[in-house]
Enzyme design. Structure first.
Site, short mmCIF file in Angstrom:
data_model
loop_
_atom_site.label_atom_id
_atom_site.label_comp_id
_atom_site.label_asym_id
_atom_site.label_seq_id
_atom_site.Cartn_x
_atom_site.Cartn_y
_atom_site.Cartn_z
N VAL A 241 17.50 36.72 42.67
CA VAL A 241 16.90 36.24 43.92
C VAL A 241 16.84 34.70 43.91
O VAL A 241 17.12 34.05 44.94
CB VAL A 241 15.49 36.85 44.14
N GLY B 153 13.11 43.73 50.97
CA GLY B 153 14.09 42.64 50.82
C GLY B 153 14.13 41.72 52.04
O GLY B 153 13.15 41.04 52.35
N ILE C 165 14.24 42.45 55.23
CA ILE C 165 13.66 42.92 56.50
C ILE C 165 12.28 42.28 56.68
O ILE C 165 11.43 42.38 55.79
CB ILE C 165 13.48 44.46 56.51
N GLU D 151 19.90 49.51 38.04
CA GLU D 151 19.55 48.81 36.81
C GLU D 151 19.96 49.64 35.59
O GLU D 151 20.02 50.87 35.67
CB GLU D 151 18.02 48.65 36.73
N ASP E 1 8.60 51.92 41.97
CA ASP E 1 8.92 50.77 42.83
C ASP E 1 8.47 51.05 44.27
O ASP E 1 7.86 50.20 44.92
CB ASP E 1 10.44 50.53 42.76
N LYS F 47 5.44 49.24 46.74
CA LYS F 47 5.69 48.76 48.11
C LYS F 47 4.78 49.47 49.10
O LYS F 47 4.27 48.85 50.04
CB LYS F 47 7.17 48.95 48.45
#
Ligand code: HSE
Length: 427
Positions: A14, A134, A136, A190, A201, A205
């Site tokens: 990133v 990400g 959005i 990954e 994950d 979120k």
């Protein structure tokens, strides 16, 4: 134009995206912020590593103190990932009265309220748009233009890795292990995909989404969750025959003063807007009492899409530096005094392996009936083997009703195995 200096913590995937957006879109960024923005220092592990972007060696440092103690740095951007040292650095930066931007879902889901309070106490901003979805613009959209709504439900496909795996299994009739391996070889998954495939994950979120949309604090560890590792190509095929796609959904639904929330692989009807969200794409489908149905869609991961959200946050902060505008964001209030309601009720898809003999379906159907569960559809696939797949789609029931049915069924050896229990979303 006033100059704003930025310090980056991390120059990985990133960080590289952020740096390259600053190189290619510099004029647009400065125009949008109405200030001259530049990256002054970057914390890295290794000063001599080959990088995809060309960075002046003077910009790189291996000491975070070089960023926190530099009075010319206004905004610190945390892009390290993981809880430590990211959480400690964010705290230190806020206490040094630096504005902070982070893409770190684990830190914001776990320590968001504490960090927002530290930001408020120090009159600086903390922004985390890139932590969910990400590129959005979800957090900003929920907390600004959509904040006038009472939300009724929010359903997200918020993990690109699992959506990619499930899409490939669906499109090519492949098993989970085959697709995971291919995804890892191509760099889409990954090397250790545990957090993605086990739903952790997505739970991070969802916790951030619930806080933003409902003002309710839900620690990620308290979110019931199940990953996609047990999904078979057979389940995907049977779901497709019933008109559904299997997706890993992060769901929050309000009913009166209760909020149900969970992360589960779920059958989504082909008519639902979320059914068309494929591969690494993410989406958030929601219902507000004013806006009604709405879906935000885009790339949920990747260097440039995630970098876009990070740079957007930097620009929003840069706009208010030097103005009288209070940079702090308020902690959302749980205004409806919502209480958690566990997993709630759902339609279910159940895949049994059943001995192919007279009366077998009768035993199962009777057990469902005895536990107050109504059957919507049943399908048996006979291939001449002793044990055959039998699939039920059930009307709304609780997980407790299901467990009690399975207890009853286990008293008879007709059912060899309850192979899959999946929720079914309605539309
Ligand atoms: N690992 C995440 C995903 C991306 O697969 O969607 C970063 O949040």
């Amino acid at each position: 134009m006033k100059k704003i200096n930025i310090g980056l913590l991390g120059l990985g995937n990133v960080g590289t995206g952020v740096y390259s957006i600053f190189q290619t879109n510099h004029d647009k960024i400065s125009l949008s912020a109405q200030k001259e923005l530049s990256i002054k220092k970057i914390l890295v592990n290794n000063l001599n590593k080959d990088r995809e972007v060309s960075v002046s060696p003077d910009t790189l440092t291996t000491s975070a103190k070089d960023l926190f103690n530099d009075p010319e740095i206004d905004i610190i951007v945390e892009l390290l990932g993981g809880i430590h040292p990211a959480y400690d650095y964010i705290k230190e930066a806020l206490k040094a009265k630096k504005h902070v931007v982070t893409a770190n879902k684990a830190v914001i889901a776990t320590y968001g309220r504490e960090l927002i309070q530290i930001a408020i106490d120090n009159h600086v901003a903390l922004r985390y748009e890139a932590s969910v979805g990400g590129g959005i613009p979800i957090i900003n959209t929920l907390s600004k233009p959509l904040s006038v709504n009472h939300f009724e439900e929010m359903i997200g496909i918020v993990n690109g890795t699992t959506n990619y795996i499930l899409t490939q299994m669906t499109d090519y009739g492949l098993d989970y292990d085959e697709v995971l391996k291919a995804a890892q070889d191509k760099g889409f998954a990954e090397a250790d995909p545990t957090s993605d495939v086990e739903g952790e994950d997505a739970a991070y979120k969802l916790s951030i989404l619930i806080s933003t949309a409902f003002g309710m604090e839900v620690p990620p560890a308290s979110i019931p969750r199940e990953g996609i590792t047990k999904i078979s190509k057979d389940d995907i095929e049977y779901a497709s025959q019933f008109g559904y796609k299997i997706k890993l959904l992060a769901t929050a639904k309000k009913s009166d003063d209760h909020l149900e929330f969970h992360v589960h692989p779920t059958l989504v009807p082909n008519t639902h807007p979320l059914a068309s969200v494929s591969n690494e794409f993410n989406a958030l489908f929601l219902k507000g009492n004013a806006v009604d149905e709405l879906m935000l869609y885009g790339k949920g991961a990747g260097s440039l899409p995630t970098g876009s959200a990070v740079v957007g946050d930097i620009v929003e902060i840069a706009k208010i530096i030097g103005t009288n505008f209070d940079p702090t964001i308020s902690i959302p209030e749980n205004s409806g005094n919502l209480k958690p309601s566990g997993e709630g009720i759902s339609k279910y898809y159940i895949h049994f392996r059943v001995e192919d003999k007279p009366g077998a379906l009768g035993i199962i159907s009777t057990a469902f009936g005895n536990n107050g569960i109504s059957i919507e559809t049943v399908m048996q696939r006979s291939r001449g083997e002793k044990y055959v797949p039998v699939i039920y789609i059930l009307h709304d029931c609780t997980r407790e009703q299901l467990n009690s049915t399975f207890d009853d069924i286990s008293k008879d050896n007709t059912v060899k195995e309850v192979r899959s229990i999946l929720r079914v979303e309605e539309y």
